[in-house]
Structure formats: C-alpha cells, structure tokens
Design a protein around this motif. Structure first.
Motif, PDB file in Angstrom:
ATOM      1  N   HIS A   9     -11.737  -7.166   5.478  1.00 45.22           N
ATOM      2  CA  HIS A   9     -10.943  -6.413   4.376  1.00 45.22           C
ATOM      3  C   HIS A   9     -10.315  -7.269   4.149  1.00 45.22           C
ATOM      4  O   HIS A   9      -9.352  -6.721   4.856  1.00 45.22           O
ATOM      5  CB  HIS A   9     -10.784  -5.357   4.866  1.00 45.22           C
ATOM      6  N   PRO A  10     -10.041  -8.700   4.123  1.00 46.18           N
ATOM      7  CA  PRO A  10      -9.320  -9.211   4.232  1.00 46.18           C
ATOM      8  C   PRO A  10      -8.293  -9.107   3.006  1.00 46.18           C
ATOM      9  O   PRO A  10      -8.135  -8.706   1.923  1.00 46.18           O
ATOM     10  CB  PRO A  10      -9.741 -10.762   4.132  1.00 46.18           C
ATOM     11  N   SER A  11      -7.207  -9.573   3.274  1.00 45.61           N
ATOM     12  CA  SER A  11      -5.902  -9.726   2.465  1.00 45.61           C
ATOM     13  C   SER A  11      -6.072 -10.049   1.327  1.00 45.61           C
ATOM     14  O   SER A  11      -6.790 -11.258   1.302  1.00 45.61           O
ATOM     15  CB  SER A  11      -4.175 -10.136   3.137  1.00 45.61           C
ATOM     16  N   PRO A  12      -6.181  -9.144   0.264  1.00 42.61           N
ATOM     17  CA  PRO A  12      -4.961  -8.412  -0.363  1.00 42.61           C
ATOM     18  C   PRO A  12      -5.734  -7.253  -0.002  1.00 42.61           C
ATOM     19  O   PRO A  12      -5.189  -6.031  -0.593  1.00 42.61           O
ATOM     20  CB  PRO A  12      -4.737  -8.812  -1.285  1.00 42.61           C
ATOM     21  N   SER A  13      -6.754  -6.721   0.353  1.00 39.45           N
ATOM     22  CA  SER A  13      -7.090  -5.414   0.762  1.00 39.45           C
ATOM     23  C   SER A  13      -6.542  -4.463   0.800  1.00 39.45           C
ATOM     24  O   SER A  13      -6.335  -5.305   2.105  1.00 39.45           O
ATOM     25  CB  SER A  13      -8.920  -5.482   1.240  1.00 39.45           C
ATOM     26  N   LYS A  14      -5.981  -3.780   1.019  1.00 39.54           N
ATOM     27  CA  LYS A  14      -5.641  -2.577   1.646  1.00 39.54           C
ATOM     28  C   LYS A  14      -6.905  -1.124   2.482  1.00 39.54           C
ATOM     29  O   LYS A  14      -6.114  -0.570   3.185  1.00 39.54           O
ATOM     30  CB  LYS A  14      -5.122  -1.511   0.479  1.00 39.54           C
ATOM     31  N   ARG A  32      -0.296   4.686  21.639  1.00 39.08           N
ATOM     32  CA  ARG A  32      -0.828   3.592  20.656  1.00 39.08           C
ATOM     33  C   ARG A  32      -0.499   4.328  19.284  1.00 39.08           C
ATOM     34  O   ARG A  32      -1.018   4.184  18.017  1.00 39.08           O
ATOM     35  CB  ARG A  32      -2.246   2.686  21.688  1.00 39.08           C
ATOM     36  N   ALA A  33      -0.942   5.636  19.196  1.00 39.36           N
ATOM     37  CA  ALA A  33      -1.034   6.818  18.611  1.00 39.36           C
ATOM     38  C   ALA A  33       0.541   6.544  17.336  1.00 39.36           C
ATOM     39  O   ALA A  33       0.518   6.934  16.638  1.00 39.36           O
ATOM     40  CB  ALA A  33      -1.095   8.008  19.233  1.00 39.36           C
ATOM     41  N   GLN A  34       0.993   6.328  17.917  1.00 38.64           N
ATOM     42  CA  GLN A  34       2.973   6.574  18.234  1.00 38.64           C
ATOM     43  C   GLN A  34       3.224   5.086  17.642  1.00 38.64           C
ATOM     44  O   GLN A  34       3.737   5.177  16.429  1.00 38.64           O
ATOM     45  CB  GLN A  34       3.860   6.873  18.961  1.00 38.64           C
ATOM     46  N   ALA A  35       2.145   3.869  17.834  1.00 39.64           N
ATOM     47  CA  ALA A  35       2.497   3.181  17.249  1.00 39.64           C
ATOM     48  C   ALA A  35       2.031   2.437  15.680  1.00 39.64           C
ATOM     49  O   ALA A  35       0.645   3.110  14.799  1.00 39.64           O
ATOM     50  CB  ALA A  35       2.384   1.885  17.959  1.00 39.64           C
ATOM     51  N   PRO A  36       2.583   1.805  15.031  1.00 36.41           N
ATOM     52  CA  PRO A  36       1.755   1.238  13.899  1.00 36.41           C
ATOM     53  C   PRO A  36       0.519   0.361  14.323  1.00 36.41           C
ATOM     54  O   PRO A  36       0.024   0.030  15.094  1.00 36.41           O
ATOM     55  CB  PRO A  36       2.932   0.525  13.140  1.00 36.41           C
ATOM     56  N   PRO A  37      -0.297   0.465  12.776  1.00 36.63           N
ATOM     57  CA  PRO A  37      -1.614  -0.583  12.939  1.00 36.63           C
ATOM     58  C   PRO A  37      -0.858  -1.795  13.391  1.00 36.63           C
ATOM     59  O   PRO A  37      -0.203  -2.234  12.961  1.00 36.63           O
ATOM     60  CB  PRO A  37      -2.005  -0.189  11.647  1.00 36.63           C
ATOM     61  N   LEU A  38      -1.805  -2.578  14.043  1.00 40.95           N
ATOM     62  CA  LEU A  38      -1.641  -3.988  14.541  1.00 40.95           C
ATOM     63  C   LEU A  38      -0.824  -5.212  13.195  1.00 40.95           C
ATOM     64  O   LEU A  38      -0.758  -5.949  13.092  1.00 40.95           O
ATOM     65  CB  LEU A  38      -2.637  -4.491  15.047  1.00 40.95           C
ATOM     66  N   PHE A  39      -2.041  -4.972  12.047  1.00 41.13           N
ATOM     67  CA  PHE A  39      -0.873  -5.919  10.542  1.00 41.13           C
ATOM     68  C   PHE A  39      -0.630  -4.840   9.587  1.00 41.13           C
ATOM     69  O   PHE A  39      -1.101  -3.649   9.305  1.00 41.13           O
ATOM     70  CB  PHE A  39      -2.817  -6.202  10.115  1.00 41.13           C
ATOM     71  N   ARG A  40       0.070  -6.416   9.316  1.00 40.53           N
ATOM     72  CA  ARG A  40       0.957  -5.220   7.977  1.00 40.53           C
ATOM     73  C   ARG A  40       0.324  -4.851   6.618  1.00 40.53           C
ATOM     74  O   ARG A  40      -0.452  -5.023   6.349  1.00 40.53           O
ATOM     75  CB  ARG A  40       1.828  -6.105   7.733  1.00 40.53           C
ATOM     76  N   LYS A  41       0.736  -3.418   6.247  1.00 40.79           N
ATOM     77  CA  LYS A  41       0.157  -2.701   5.141  1.00 40.79           C
ATOM     78  C   LYS A  41       0.795  -4.523   4.034  1.00 40.79           C
ATOM     79  O   LYS A  41       1.632  -4.938   3.763  1.00 40.79           O
ATOM     80  CB  LYS A  41       0.857  -1.334   4.185  1.00 40.79           C
ATOM     81  N   PRO A  42      -0.264  -4.418   2.995  1.00 40.26           N
ATOM     82  CA  PRO A  42      -0.154  -5.277   2.153  1.00 40.26           C
ATOM     83  C   PRO A  42       0.785  -5.530   1.204  1.00 40.26           C
ATOM     84  O   PRO A  42       0.099  -4.019   0.869  1.00 40.26           O
ATOM     85  CB  PRO A  42      -1.919  -5.782   1.311  1.00 40.26           C
TER      86      PRO A  42
END
Length: 605
Positions: free
Chosen positions: A85-90, A120-130
């Motif tokens: 799901h590459p950017s700009p897909s959310k 890891r559960a408390q950290a954000p996803p590896l990539f930023r929200k589009p």
C-alpha cells in the motif's frame, strides 16, 4: 473466536487478537469494526507465511511469548504493508495503527506481554500517516448551470428514446414467428429476455454487412467480432435505461438536495420513497453515522389519481425528478424481479463476452459509467464540448448544493451546518469553498467599511439640535463638550466649509498642529460637524467636484475627489428634507464657496 482462528495456522495468536478486537470494539463503542478486523487478518496471515519460511511451528506462538519474536514479525509486516500500500494510500498506516492499538490494550489490561513487544505497542507505526488530500472544491456557478442544463437535455433525450422504443415494442412479435430481420421483433425478444448473442449469431448473417440497414444502425460502428454484442446492447437501450442514462437524474437530485449524500441517494430502495400530496418523503440511511433521516421534499401538488403515484410529471424539482426516474426504471423492475426493491436499476449486457442482458443495481463506478464519462460525452447547444473542471466527483455536486445554501441563507456556521453535520465537519469540509470564502471576505469588508465610515464621516446637526446646542444632552450626543458647543454656535470653529470640533487634532496633520487641509478634507474628517446653514456651501462643493470630471482624467478625479463625492452623496441622502432649500440658496447666490489658492492649484490642475 475458535471458528475465526481456525482459518490460520497461528490459531492461538489469531484467537487472542480476535478477543482483543471484540473487547476493543465494545470498549470504544465502534460502529464499524472492520478496520481492526482487517488488521488482525492481515497480520496473522503474514505471520503464518513468515513462520513457514523459517520452519517455526505456528501453534506455540502467542502474545505472552513463544518460539518467535512477535516484535520482529510486526517490523517485517509493516515493511510489507508499505510495499503493498504505497503512498498516498492510507491503508497500511491504518492497519498498523489498529494492530498496535490492540496490543497496547492487552499490555495495559493484562501486563503479560514481553517487554520488547509492550514497548513496540506503545510506539507509533514505522511510517508516517499520509497527508490528507486537499479538500474538493465546489463547482462554479457557471459549471453548475452548465451541468444542470446538460442533465435536463439528456433526460429529455432518454425519455424520447425510450418512448420510441416502447412504441416500436408494441408493433413487434416473437421473431421465431415474425422473422429475425425486423428491429421491432428483436426489441420484443430482448424485452422478454429471450435474446442472447448466440441466438443473434444463429439467426442473422455472419457478416454484419449483410444485415438489414435498420439493424446495422442499431449496432453502430462495431467491428464484425463485436457486432452481436453491440446489437444486443443497442436493442436493450431502446426499451431499458442504461446506467449512463441515470447519471443526469443523479446530477440534478444532488444539486437539488443539499442534505443528501451520494451514498444515501444511491442506497435508496423503493420502500424509502413515499410520495405525498405535498411532495416526496425520503428515508435516507447514512451508514457512516449509523442513522436514518426522513426528509420531506415539497413540490407542486399533482392530482395523479389512485395508482398513478409514480407517473412522470415533467418537472425538475425533487418530486418531479423522482417520478420521472420511476417511470423509466419501472420496466426494469417488471422484467427482472431480482432488482424489484431498488430505485437505481438498469439493464446492460453481461456474462462471458456480454452474452446476454440482465437487470442490476446501478453503482456508477465501472469504466464508461462514471460521472466523468457522462460529462465528457455532453455538448453545449452550440456543439462545443462541456468544459467542467476536474476532478469529476459526485461529492463536488453536494458541496455545490451546500454552498448554494450558504449563499441563500448566510448566517453563522452553526446555522448552516443545521442537523446534517457537526459544526467542525461543516467548517472543515464545506466552509473552505471559494464561494464561502468570497462571501466571508465580502462580509468582513462591508463591516470594515461601515466602521471606517463611522470614524471618518461628518456629524449632521439639524435645526432643532443647533438651537439647543449648548444643552448638555445635545452636545454630548454630538460628541462635544459645552465650551466647544458654544464656540461652534457662535461661528468660532467654522473652517470655511463646515464646523470643526478641534482644528488641532486633525487626523490628516501631525498632532498639535493646526489643520492645514481644510476645507479640502473636511468631508473626510471625523471632527467635522455640519449645520443646515452649511448645506448651500456643500451643494456648491458638489457642483465643483462634478465640474472636475471634465478637467481631470478618471483616475485623477477618483484619487482627488472620488471619496469626497461619495461622502457628499451620503450626507445629502441623510438630510434629504433640507436639501431643496439648500439647492435654492446656492442657485440664488446666497452662499459662497471660498477655496484657498493652494487648494485650487494643487487639486484643479
């Protein structure tokens, strides 16, 4: 959750995540649990493949620990999501954040996750929200009118085509008795559901060039291999509406109903439409909000008689459009019982090689049937193509209707949002439109002009106020103290054109200096006070300003005299009762206007 987990090799892991998913939905009171469910399915399926590649048994894998490091699997899964799901897909960000939310819930509640997984559960996803895409802009007024007129022309054309097809149908018969080379018989066969491309190939010449000319006209310019399919589609379009034929109804209804979304309109069933003497009542289901709203759309009262509730009336309001839509889609529901309960229905070829026609619900998403396909096929009355700015999105029609409501009603955002939106939703998605911004800017400018005018315009005192000028109430109402009022009454503050409250506090000269721009700027000064005795002089000033129009270029005149001319016109309008006497005094020479020499040489050259 055993049946849910049984689809995966990691059954224990799938069951634990499914339990967290159910608890999460109950705790958050989620109406749509699809997103966390998709996250669980995606992650467990990836974990199955990941473990199989490394020869690790899936059964012992669980959240509390096991032979595999779930943190590493999550890391690899997120990278796979970013690839799929590459950017700009959310979608990738939504799945990753949903799974992490479930893990964090388990960590907080049970506290049995391994430290690495809990962190890891408390950290954000590896990539930023589009980034959010820019909001859609409404159609301009010219585009709205062009779409409206094109839709009306198209509806008339569709109704004429179907009326001609019904007339032809009445003259047709079973082609097995009446022959296969008459269009009327083929129309009869397609209406009865008997016609297929295999039947056409069996009873018509192999080469389309040998078909009768009227049959070739129905098939159009399709090549030999596609001629039977084109003929089948053309015959069906003579008695049934195509999906593209429904687009103009959709356009006009969305422009007419600002409180109805494209999804609500598309999901209308026959039971959701109730015609009344005053119009039509619609039950609109908004799935995202989880509510049903019933709206009454009024129109002219029509005496259609019992049993004629769905007959077309030729009107362009909401009840009239829906009656006309019922009129052209009723044959579809009668011929194909599978779609009898829906409003937006059509008949088009389907199957392998489009072998036969069938009735189905319209969706307006397939290639050749979308709104953009309809727009690109439209032409203006002069033959030019219809030029509509992209994207051709049905949501822009709704925004256009919303902005039309803004223009008509005005008011605050809370009033305009009504019961259709929260205020914040309206502000973010509708109030950003260009038209709304222009109206807001115009309102702000008008308010500013009123404030500036109140700060710069002279004060007019009528005869009664002049007679009682030294009275405390009168002088206070004019913004004067008693000493200044007395001096003004005695003529000590007459500046040659009007009175001045304080010649040493002019807004046009430095503070403490006597005003040196009187009487040139008196009509633009907040210190000016006009008595009725000054009106003849002001009439002469207005005549002088009017003479300057012929001596100065328009830009020069506007820069030097335009604002004073507007101020004089406003003053004359406010004291209209005293103006006849003032004009008579000016004409009879009972008033003189003295301009300083510097003013004449500076302003009149």
């Amino acid at each position: 959750m055993a049946r849910y987990a049984g689809r995966f090799a990691c059954r224990v892991l799938a069951a634990e995540l499914a339990d967290e998913w159910v608890l999460y939905c109950r705790t958050r009171v989620l109406r749509g649990p699809d997103r966390p469910a998709r996250a669980v399915r995606s992650f467990v399926a990836f974990a199955d493949a990941w473990l199989a590649e490394r020869g690790i048994g899936p059964q012992p894998v669980r959240l509390a620990g096991g032979p595999a490091d779930l943190t590493e699997i999550i890391y690899e899964w997120e990278h796979d999501l970013r690839r799929v799901h590459p950017s700009p897909s959310k979608r990738g960000y939504e799945l990753a954040s949903s799974l992490l939310a479930l893990l964090e819930q388990r960590s907080v509640r049970e506290g049995d996750l391994p430290p690495k997984l809990a962190a890891r559960a408390q950290a954000p996803p590896l990539f930023r929200k589009p980034a959010e895409p820019p909001p859609l802009e409404e159609f301009s007024q010219a585009e709205r009118l062009a779409l409206r007129d094109a839709a009306r022309r198209d509806i008339r054309a569709v109704e004429r085509r179907l009326a001609a097809g019904r007339a032809l149908l009445e003259t047709g018969c079973d082609p097995r008795q009446g022959g296969w080379e008459r269009v009327a018989n083929l129309v009869w066969a397609v209406h009865q559901g008997l016609l297929k491309t295999t039947v056409l190939r069996a009873h018509l010449p192999t080469s389309p060039g040998r078909w009768p000319i009227e049959i070739r006209q129905v098939a159009g310019d399709a090549g030999p291999s596609w001629a039977p399919q084109a003929l089948l589609a053309g015959l069906a379009a003579m008695v049934f509406p195509r999906e593209l034929d429904l687009q103009p109804f959709r356009v006009l209804l969305l422009l007419a109903m600002d409180e109805c979304t494209p999804e609500e309109l598309l999901d209308l069933a026959l039971d959701d439409v109730e015609f009344t003497d005053g119009g039509v009542r619609l039950a609109q289901t908004k799935h995202r909000a989880g509510r049903i709203r019933r709206r009454l759309h009024t129109g002219p009262v029509a005496d259609t008689g019992e049993g004629a509730a769905f007959e077309g009336e030729g009107r362009w309001d909401v009840p009239g459009l829906l009656r006309r839509l019922f009129a052209i889609t009723d044959p579809v529901r009668h011929a194909y019982p599978d779609v009898v309960g829906w409003l937006w229905v059509t008949v088009e070829p389907s199957g392998a090689g489009r072998a036969r026609v069938r009735g189905r619900r319209a969706e307006f998403v397939l290639e050749g049937r979308r709104l953009t396909d309809w727009i690109t096929r439209q032409c203006r009355p002069d033959g030019r193509a219809l030029e509509i700015t992209a994207p051709h999105d049905a949501r822009r029609l709704r925004k256009t209707a919303k902005i039309a409501r803004v223009v008509a009603l005005g008011g605050t955002i809370a009033d305009l949002a009504g019961d259709d939106h929260h205020v914040e939703v309206f502000r973010r998605h509708y109030a950003h439109g260009t038209t709304a911004h222009v109206l807001a800017g115009r309102a702000v400018t008008t308010a500013q002009q009123k404030v500036f005018a109140s700060l710069t315009r002279p004060v007019f005192a009528d005869e009664e106020a002049v007679a009682e000028l030294t009275e405390p109430e009168v002088s206070a109402a004019l913004g004067l103290d008693e000493d200044t009022a007395g001096a003004m009454r005695d003529g000590q503050l007459d500046m040659g054109l009007v009175n001045c409250r304080d010649p040493y506090a002019s807004p046009h000269t430095p503070a403490g200096s006597v005003c040196h721009v009187a009487p040139a700027m008196c009509m633009l000064c907040r210190n000016a006070v006009v008595f009725p005795s000054h009106l003849p002089r002001l009439v002469l000033l207005a005549e002088h300003i009017d003479q300057m129009r012929s001596r100065l270029t328009p830009p020069q005149w506007q820069a030097l005299w335009g604002r004073q001319a507007a101020a004089l016109a406003q003053l004359f309008e406010e004291c209209a009762a005293a103006m006849p006497d003032a004009r008579r005094a000016a004409q009879e020479g009972r008033a003189r206007l003295h301009f300083p020499l510097g003013m004449r040489t500076e302003y009149d050259r």
